[in-house]
Motif scaffolding. Structure first.
Motif, PDB file in Angstrom:
ATOM      1  N   ILE A 139       0.833  -1.991   0.227  1.00 56.00           N
ATOM      2  CA  ILE A 139      -0.285  -0.225  -0.424  1.00 56.00           C
ATOM      3  C   ILE A 139       0.981   1.408  -0.476  1.00 56.00           C
ATOM      4  CG2 ILE A 139      -1.597   1.206   0.911  1.00 56.00           C
ATOM      5  CD1 ILE A 139      -2.716  -1.223   2.857  1.00 56.00           C
ATOM      6  N   ASN A 140       0.920   1.548  -0.925  1.00 55.80           N
ATOM      7  CA  ASN A 140       1.092   3.252  -1.367  1.00 55.80           C
ATOM      8  C   ASN A 140       0.282   4.708  -1.415  1.00 55.80           C
ATOM      9  OD1 ASN A 140       4.264   1.811  -1.040  1.00 55.80           O
ATOM     10  ND2 ASN A 140       4.453   1.840  -3.545  1.00 55.80           N
ATOM     11  N   VAL A 141       1.194   5.225  -0.425  1.00 53.71           N
ATOM     12  CA  VAL A 141      -0.159   6.539  -0.775  1.00 53.71           C
ATOM     13  C   VAL A 141       1.373   7.629  -1.130  1.00 53.71           C
ATOM     14  CG1 VAL A 141      -1.267   7.938   0.878  1.00 53.71           C
ATOM     15  CG2 VAL A 141      -1.463   6.019   1.607  1.00 53.71           C
ATOM     16  N   VAL A 142       0.391   8.772  -1.874  1.00 52.26           N
ATOM     17  CA  VAL A 142       1.192   9.449  -1.783  1.00 52.26           C
ATOM     18  C   VAL A 142       0.394  11.246  -1.580  1.00 52.26           C
ATOM     19  CG1 VAL A 142       2.586  11.608  -3.984  1.00 52.26           C
ATOM     20  CG2 VAL A 142       2.754   8.651  -3.651  1.00 52.26           C
ATOM     21  N   LEU A 149       4.591  22.967   5.478  1.00 50.77           N
ATOM     22  CA  LEU A 149       4.385  22.113   6.714  1.00 50.77           C
ATOM     23  C   LEU A 149       5.941  22.808   7.209  1.00 50.77           C
ATOM     24  CD1 LEU A 149       2.450  19.128   5.929  1.00 50.77           C
ATOM     25  CD2 LEU A 149       1.466  22.014   6.945  1.00 50.77           C
ATOM     26  N   THR A 150       5.684  23.226   8.967  1.00 50.41           N
ATOM     27  CA  THR A 150       6.653  22.834   9.398  1.00 50.41           C
ATOM     28  C   THR A 150       7.591  21.479   9.546  1.00 50.41           C
ATOM     29  OG1 THR A 150       6.438  22.352  11.488  1.00 50.41           O
ATOM     30  CG2 THR A 150       6.477  25.084  10.686  1.00 50.41           C
ATOM     31  N   ASP A 151       8.828  21.134   9.748  1.00 48.89           N
ATOM     32  CA  ASP A 151       8.871  19.278  10.083  1.00 48.89           C
ATOM     33  C   ASP A 151       8.799  19.138  10.493  1.00 48.89           C
ATOM     34  OD1 ASP A 151      11.664  20.255   8.360  1.00 48.89           O
ATOM     35  OD2 ASP A 151      13.261  20.291   9.997  1.00 48.89           O
ATOM     36  N   ALA A 152       7.990  19.363  12.006  1.00 46.12           N
ATOM     37  CA  ALA A 152       7.698  18.622  12.909  1.00 46.12           C
ATOM     38  C   ALA A 152       5.567  18.189  12.214  1.00 46.12           C
ATOM     39  CB  ALA A 152       6.996  19.160  14.784  1.00 46.12           C
ATOM     40  N   ALA A 153       5.218  18.877  11.755  1.00 49.21           N
ATOM     41  CA  ALA A 153       4.111  18.827  10.828  1.00 49.21           C
ATOM     42  C   ALA A 153       4.208  17.878   9.433  1.00 49.21           C
ATOM     43  CB  ALA A 153       3.150  20.187  10.374  1.00 49.21           C
ATOM     44  N   LEU A 154       5.117  17.924   8.828  1.00 49.66           N
ATOM     45  CA  LEU A 154       5.463  16.319   7.937  1.00 49.66           C
ATOM     46  C   LEU A 154       5.691  15.785   8.873  1.00 49.66           C
ATOM     47  CD1 LEU A 154       8.109  18.218   5.368  1.00 49.66           C
ATOM     48  CD2 LEU A 154       5.354  17.559   5.152  1.00 49.66           C
ATOM     49  N   VAL A 155       5.448  15.572   9.973  1.00 51.04           N
ATOM     50  CA  VAL A 155       5.891  14.034  10.531  1.00 51.04           C
ATOM     51  C   VAL A 155       4.541  13.554  11.047  1.00 51.04           C
ATOM     52  CG1 VAL A 155       6.887  13.172  12.324  1.00 51.04           C
ATOM     53  CG2 VAL A 155       8.094  14.239  11.069  1.00 51.04           C
ATOM     54  N   ASN A 156       3.789  14.935  11.683  1.00 51.56           N
ATOM     55  CA  ASN A 156       2.750  14.496  12.114  1.00 51.56           C
ATOM     56  C   ASN A 156       1.704  14.454  10.643  1.00 51.56           C
ATOM     57  OD1 ASN A 156       0.812  17.133  13.829  1.00 51.56           O
ATOM     58  ND2 ASN A 156       0.331  14.631  13.811  1.00 51.56           N
ATOM     59  N   ALA A 157       2.220  15.266   9.662  1.00 53.96           N
ATOM     60  CA  ALA A 157       0.826  14.000   8.154  1.00 53.96           C
ATOM     61  C   ALA A 157       1.606  12.586   7.567  1.00 53.96           C
ATOM     62  CB  ALA A 157       1.680  15.531   7.309  1.00 53.96           C
ATOM     63  N   VAL A 158       2.876  12.568   8.424  1.00 51.72           N
ATOM     64  CA  VAL A 158       2.386  10.689   7.785  1.00 51.72           C
ATOM     65  C   VAL A 158       2.053  10.196   9.023  1.00 51.72           C
ATOM     66  CG1 VAL A 158       4.149   9.068   8.154  1.00 51.72           C
ATOM     67  CG2 VAL A 158       5.358  11.114   7.234  1.00 51.72           C
ATOM     68  N   MET A 159       1.529   9.829  10.373  1.00 54.88           N
ATOM     69  CA  MET A 159       1.101  10.063  11.379  1.00 54.88           C
ATOM     70  C   MET A 159      -0.349   9.924  10.853  1.00 54.88           C
ATOM     71  SD  MET A 159       2.644  11.305  14.694  1.00 54.88           S
ATOM     72  CE  MET A 159       1.297  10.788  15.433  1.00 54.88           C
ATOM     73  N   ALA A 161      -1.661  10.863   7.439  1.00 54.76           N
ATOM     74  CA  ALA A 161      -1.890   9.806   6.591  1.00 54.76           C
ATOM     75  C   ALA A 161      -2.096   7.778   6.933  1.00 54.76           C
ATOM     76  CB  ALA A 161      -1.182   9.495   4.926  1.00 54.76           C
ATOM     77  N   THR A 162      -1.078   7.970   7.350  1.00 55.52           N
ATOM     78  CA  THR A 162      -1.029   6.188   7.898  1.00 55.52           C
ATOM     79  C   THR A 162      -2.476   5.696   9.081  1.00 55.52           C
ATOM     80  OG1 THR A 162       1.162   6.291   8.698  1.00 55.52           O
ATOM     81  CG2 THR A 162      -0.317   4.246   9.641  1.00 55.52           C
ATOM     82  N   GLU A 163      -2.761   7.275  10.051  1.00 57.91           N
ATOM     83  CA  GLU A 163      -4.218   7.059  10.614  1.00 57.91           C
ATOM     84  C   GLU A 163      -5.488   6.116   9.851  1.00 57.91           C
ATOM     85  OE1 GLU A 163      -4.537   9.146  13.790  1.00 57.91           O
ATOM     86  OE2 GLU A 163      -2.985   9.059  14.078  1.00 57.91           O
ATOM     87  N   ALA A 164      -5.681   7.638   8.889  1.00 56.62           N
ATOM     88  CA  ALA A 164      -6.712   7.409   7.847  1.00 56.62           C
ATOM     89  C   ALA A 164      -6.699   6.044   6.665  1.00 56.62           C
ATOM     90  CB  ALA A 164      -6.410   8.350   6.767  1.00 56.62           C
ATOM     91  N   LYS A 165      -4.821   5.123   6.484  1.00 54.01           N
ATOM     92  CA  LYS A 165      -5.222   5.238   5.758  1.00 54.01           C
ATOM     93  C   LYS A 165      -5.610   2.934   6.325  1.00 54.01           C
ATOM     94  CE  LYS A 165      -1.863   1.721   7.160  1.00 54.01           C
ATOM     95  NZ  LYS A 165      -0.361   1.789   6.878  1.00 54.01           N
ATOM     96  N   VAL A 166      -5.862   2.803   7.708  1.00 52.86           N
ATOM     97  CA  VAL A 166      -5.633   2.055   8.789  1.00 52.86           C
ATOM     98  C   VAL A 166      -7.585   2.078   8.839  1.00 52.86           C
ATOM     99  CG1 VAL A 166      -6.042   0.779  10.883  1.00 52.86           C
ATOM    100  CG2 VAL A 166      -3.779   1.584   9.910  1.00 52.86           C
ATOM    101  N   GLN A 167      -8.061   3.281   9.172  1.00 48.15           N
ATOM    102  CA  GLN A 167      -9.556   3.424   9.083  1.00 48.15           C
ATOM    103  C   GLN A 167     -10.169   3.206   7.192  1.00 48.15           C
ATOM    104  OE1 GLN A 167     -10.588   7.958  10.083  1.00 48.15           O
ATOM    105  NE2 GLN A 167     -13.162   7.220   9.310  1.00 48.15           N
ATOM    106  N   VAL A 215      -6.729  10.842   2.307  1.00 52.62           N
ATOM    107  CA  VAL A 215      -5.600   9.652   1.820  1.00 52.62           C
ATOM    108  C   VAL A 215      -6.833   8.087   2.122  1.00 52.62           C
ATOM    109  CG1 VAL A 215      -4.982   8.237   3.537  1.00 52.62           C
ATOM    110  CG2 VAL A 215      -4.158  10.246   2.748  1.00 52.62           C
ATOM    111  N   HIS A 216      -7.913   8.688   3.534  1.00 50.73           N
ATOM    112  CA  HIS A 216      -8.784   7.592   3.605  1.00 50.73           C
ATOM    113  C   HIS A 216      -9.536   7.441   2.528  1.00 50.73           C
ATOM    114  CE1 HIS A 216     -13.484   6.489   5.026  1.00 50.73           C
ATOM    115  NE2 HIS A 216     -12.424   5.762   5.365  1.00 50.73           N
TER     116      HIS A 216
END
Length: 238
Positions: A139-142, A149-159, A161-167, A215-216
């Motif tokens: 499963i690849n998501v782009v 976005l700040t660096d922290a927000a980019l990391v937050n965005a990955v989180m 996106a992953t939560e939305a993928k699981v949903q 993403v969902h």
């Protein structure tokens, strides 16, 4: 003098992909190439171009089942260069079909997903992990976010996106959190004079909420076989 970056585009971004076709070991394989161009910062868990940096393209390449090459980054770089991609980029691999990805857009955020779930499970497993590189992602998501976005927000965005993928997996009826080698890439505009960098991308933030919905829906569409809009061009690689 700081570099002058192009203004954020208001039209679709990830619908401007190119559909690449090649033959390897007698098998017809596909790839999607998004030429993002300058002015983008990306965070990725990809085998090529992972981490946080300015990138100019994203390649999502299908490879054969049972992929055994030990130089995936070199392989992806070669495919991108053969297609004429310029500059540093992000390269994703998957054994799943990529010709008809799932696509969704929400409030300016776009997401494209390719999905195969033949090998899946829960992230927290009693089994011991293995050393070495993961097999090609399933499963690849782009995601493209039209603001900085700040660096922290980019990391937050990955989180997020992953939560939305699981949903999406649960909503589609799959009893799992993903496959062992899923990958994600989030592209956000590089900072420029006309826009501030957003510090949050969690699911209840302005841009995180949009990212989560996009993403969902994109992952759901990929799982259900609902194709995205047709690619801009189809090219055959040598």
């Amino acid at each position: 003098m700081p570099a002058v970056l192009p203004s954020p585009r208001t039209g679709p971004l990830l619908t401007d992909w190119e559909h690449l076709v090649r033959t390897e070991d007698g098998e017809r394989l596909h790839a999607l190439l998004w030429r993002a161009g300058p002015g983008w910062r990306m965070v990725a868990s990809a085998v090529l171009g992972g981490g946080i940096a300015q990138r100019t393209w994203v390649l999502n390449a299908q490879v054969a089942h049972g992929y055994r090459r030990t130089d995936p980054a070199r392989h992806l770089t070669g495919l991108a260069r053969a297609a004429g991609a310029v500059g540093p980029g992000v390269g994703l691999m998957t054994a799943a079909e990529v010709a008809d990805p799932g696509y969704a857009r929400d409030g300016g955020v776009e997401a494209v997903a390719t999905a195969g779930v033949s090998v899946r499970g829960w992230a927290a497993s009693p089994a011991e992990g293995a050393d070495g590189a993961d097999p090609p992602g399933t499963i690849n998501v782009v995601v493209a976010v039209p603001v900085p976005l700040t660096d922290a927000a980019l990391v937050n965005a990955v989180m997020t996106a992953t939560e939305a993928k699981v949903q999406a997996l649960l909503d589609a009826g799959y009893d799992c959190s993903g496959t062992p080698s899923d990958a994600v890439c989030v592209a956000a505009r590089a900072p420029h004079a006309d826009a501030r960098s957003h510090a949050f991308a969690g699911p209840r933030s302005q841009w995180g909420a949009r990212l989560a919905r996009a993403v969902h829906h994109a992952v759901l569409a990929a799982l259900r076989g609902s194709p995205a809009p047709s690619p801009t061009t189809v090219s055959r690689l040598p």
